[in-house]
Write an enzyme that holds these catalytic residues in place. Structure first.
Site, PDB file in Angstrom:
ATOM      1  N   MET A  26      21.193 -24.426 -15.685  1.00 38.00           N
ATOM      2  CA  MET A  26      22.054 -24.724 -16.837  1.00 38.00           C
ATOM      3  C   MET A  26      21.846 -26.181 -17.262  1.00 38.00           C
ATOM      4  O   MET A  26      22.671 -26.752 -17.970  1.00 38.00           O
ATOM      5  CB  MET A  26      23.522 -24.453 -16.488  1.00 38.00           C
ATOM      6  CG  MET A  26      23.752 -22.977 -16.144  1.00 38.00           C
ATOM      7  SD  MET A  26      25.433 -22.398 -16.422  1.00 38.00           S
ATOM      8  CE  MET A  26      26.341 -23.435 -15.315  1.00 38.00           C
ATOM      9  N   HIS A  33      17.868 -29.486  -8.336  1.00 36.75           N
ATOM     10  CA  HIS A  33      17.085 -28.627  -9.243  1.00 36.75           C
ATOM     11  C   HIS A  33      15.595 -28.946  -9.126  1.00 36.75           C
ATOM     12  O   HIS A  33      14.747 -28.061  -9.151  1.00 36.75           O
ATOM     13  CB  HIS A  33      17.475 -28.880 -10.708  1.00 36.75           C
ATOM     14  CG  HIS A  33      18.874 -28.489 -11.069  1.00 36.75           C
ATOM     15  ND1 HIS A  33      19.839 -29.401 -11.392  1.00 36.75           N
ATOM     16  CD2 HIS A  33      19.449 -27.268 -11.186  1.00 36.75           C
ATOM     17  CE1 HIS A  33      20.961 -28.765 -11.698  1.00 36.75           C
ATOM     18  NE2 HIS A  33      20.760 -27.480 -11.576  1.00 36.75           N
ATOM     19  N   LYS A 149      22.841 -23.075  -2.537  1.00 32.63           N
ATOM     20  CA  LYS A 149      24.215 -23.582  -2.672  1.00 32.63           C
ATOM     21  C   LYS A 149      25.103 -22.498  -3.298  1.00 32.63           C
ATOM     22  O   LYS A 149      26.234 -22.327  -2.906  1.00 32.63           O
ATOM     23  CB  LYS A 149      24.263 -24.855  -3.515  1.00 32.63           C
ATOM     24  CG  LYS A 149      25.671 -25.432  -3.552  1.00 32.63           C
ATOM     25  CD  LYS A 149      25.714 -26.804  -4.139  1.00 32.63           C
ATOM     26  CE  LYS A 149      25.793 -26.781  -5.629  1.00 32.63           C
ATOM     27  NZ  LYS A 149      27.054 -26.202  -6.157  1.00 32.63           N
ATOM     28  N   GLN A 153      25.756 -15.964  -5.304  1.00 30.76           N
ATOM     29  CA  GLN A 153      24.977 -15.697  -6.524  1.00 30.76           C
ATOM     30  C   GLN A 153      23.584 -15.180  -6.170  1.00 30.76           C
ATOM     31  O   GLN A 153      23.121 -14.186  -6.724  1.00 30.76           O
ATOM     32  CB  GLN A 153      24.874 -16.964  -7.364  1.00 30.76           C
ATOM     33  CG  GLN A 153      23.900 -16.850  -8.525  1.00 30.76           C
ATOM     34  CD  GLN A 153      23.930 -18.055  -9.436  1.00 30.76           C
ATOM     35  OE1 GLN A 153      24.791 -18.157 -10.293  1.00 30.76           O
ATOM     36  NE2 GLN A 153      22.997 -18.980  -9.272  1.00 30.76           N
ATOM     37  N   ARG A 187      28.197 -30.715 -11.348  1.00 32.25           N
ATOM     38  CA  ARG A 187      29.644 -31.003 -11.468  1.00 32.25           C
ATOM     39  C   ARG A 187      30.059 -32.233 -10.660  1.00 32.25           C
ATOM     40  O   ARG A 187      31.164 -32.745 -10.851  1.00 32.25           O
ATOM     41  CB  ARG A 187      30.461 -29.782 -11.064  1.00 32.25           C
ATOM     42  CG  ARG A 187      30.330 -28.643 -12.070  1.00 32.25           C
ATOM     43  CD  ARG A 187      31.341 -27.522 -11.860  1.00 32.25           C
ATOM     44  NE  ARG A 187      31.363 -26.607 -12.986  1.00 32.25           N
ATOM     45  CZ  ARG A 187      30.729 -25.429 -13.014  1.00 32.25           C
ATOM     46  NH1 ARG A 187      30.027 -25.021 -11.982  1.00 32.25           N
ATOM     47  NH2 ARG A 187      30.801 -24.661 -14.087  1.00 32.25           N
TER      48      ARG A 187
HETATM   49  O1  PAF Z   1      23.086 -21.250 -10.979  1.00 27.14           O
HETATM   50  C1  PAF Z   1      23.081 -21.500 -12.203  1.00 27.14           C
HETATM   51  O2  PAF Z   1      22.817 -22.616 -12.644  1.00 27.14           O
HETATM   52  C2  PAF Z   1      23.444 -20.380 -13.179  1.00 27.14           C
HETATM   53  O3  PAF Z   1      24.412 -19.535 -12.643  1.00 27.14           O
HETATM   54  C3  PAF Z   1      22.215 -19.579 -13.640  1.00 27.14           C
HETATM   55  C4  PAF Z   1      21.561 -18.821 -12.495  1.00 27.14           C
HETATM   56  C5  PAF Z   1      21.195 -20.502 -14.304  1.00 27.14           C
HETATM   57  C6  PAF Z   1      22.638 -18.522 -14.687  1.00 27.14           C
HETATM   58  O4  PAF Z   1      23.221 -19.126 -15.810  1.00 27.14           O
END
Ligand code: PAF
Length: 280
Positions: A26, A33, A149, A153, A187
């Site tokens: 995002m 990242h 993390k 998900q 965040r």
């Molecule tokens: O982990 C994230 O940053 C988001 O949930 C993702 C996988 C890019 C989906 O919007």
């Protein structure tokens, strides 16, 4: 490095480039990242990073509007890390009409923990990830890298990929931490200086919880309640601190098993909601 905004331009840019690897993000990229990008680079012929703040995974009261958007800086970092294509669609590019078809994950896995406190979150995540997968891979094979993390998900996405038989390898990358142990997150930038100094308490609490969970005969429910209470006493508002089986995120029967367990936590410090986890 190419910056593209539409699915059509993305597909044109990928034409004849071989097997893609994808890092979905995002944006507001940090070292965590960039570690995913470094890990993804050798896993395909062409590396795509997507940057899209996905409205579908935010609840109305959450931080969709204030979520940091830093496309220019993100692109400089990505260029320096050998990214080939940045896919940064606008909302109109990715959702040209209201996205009324959605991907609903298995409630067994997705309605607990994050899904319990953020209802609809995983439907929003699965829907956008499915759309990103179709945009990048168009039904052919490739690899996508997600951070550990967001533990639940990556499990939900793995299950989605398996059940839809998508020819995509999902790679989970280790959590990237600051030297004091805080898991890197976009965040974290919401934290004040004093909150930042305090923020490692979540990780510390998970460490204590995971150690105590291995003691013979412990009552896990009591341990979790005590861990939440200890955080509350330090000014946090925890949603959960819990020990689960890595295999399905269900509570273990009896005590936790070494090398098969994970301690997960989510808690608010001031206005910032942080999540973290620790495999043990
Ligand atoms: O982990 C994230 O940053 C988001 O949930 C993702 C996988 C890019 C989906 O919007």
């Amino acid at each position: 490095m190419q910056l593209v905004h539409t699915i059509a331009d993305l597909r044109a840019a990928l034409q004849g480039r071989g097997r893609p690897s994808l890092v979905p993000t995002m944006g507001n990229l940090h070292e965590g990242h960039l570690a995913l990008v470094r890990q993804a680079k050798p896993l395909g012929d062409v590396l795509v990073t997507s940057i899209f703040v996905n409205r579908l995974q935010f609840l109305p009261h959450e931080d969709f509007d204030s979520y940091p958007r830093t496309l220019q800086a993100d692109c400089s970092h990505l260029q320096a890390h050998g990214c080939d294509i940045v896919f940064a669609p606008s909302e109109r590019d990715l959702y040209p009409e209201p996205q009324t078809f959605t991907v609903t994950p298995d409630p067994q896995l997705a309605n607990m923990l994050e899904g319990h406190f953020r209802p609809g979150f995983f439907t929003g995540v699965c829907t956008v990830v499915m759309k990103l997968f179709w945009s990048v891979f168009a039904g052919s094979s490739g690899t996508a890298v997600f951070g550990r993390k967001d533990y639940q998900q990556q499990m939900v996405i793995r299950q989605m990929v398996r059940q839809f038989a998508l020819p995509i390898d999902i790679v989970a990358a280790d959590i990237h931490r600051a030297p004091d142990g805080l898991a890197l997150s976009s965040r974290n930038s919401y934290l004040s200086a004093s909150e930042r100094a305090q923020a490692t308490q979540l990780h510390d609490a998970l460490q204590r919880l995971s150690q105590a969970a291995l003691e013979p005969g412990v009552d896990l429910t009591r341990l979790e309640a005590e861990a939440m209470q200890a955080l509350r006493a330090k000014g946090w508002h925890p949603d959960y601190l819990t020990v689960r089986q890595r295999s399905d995120l269900q509570p273990p029967a009896g005590t936790a098993r070494a090398n098969q367990s994970v301690a997960l936590g989510a808690a608010r410090l001031g206005k910032t909601r942080l999540i973290d986890n620790l495999e043990f």
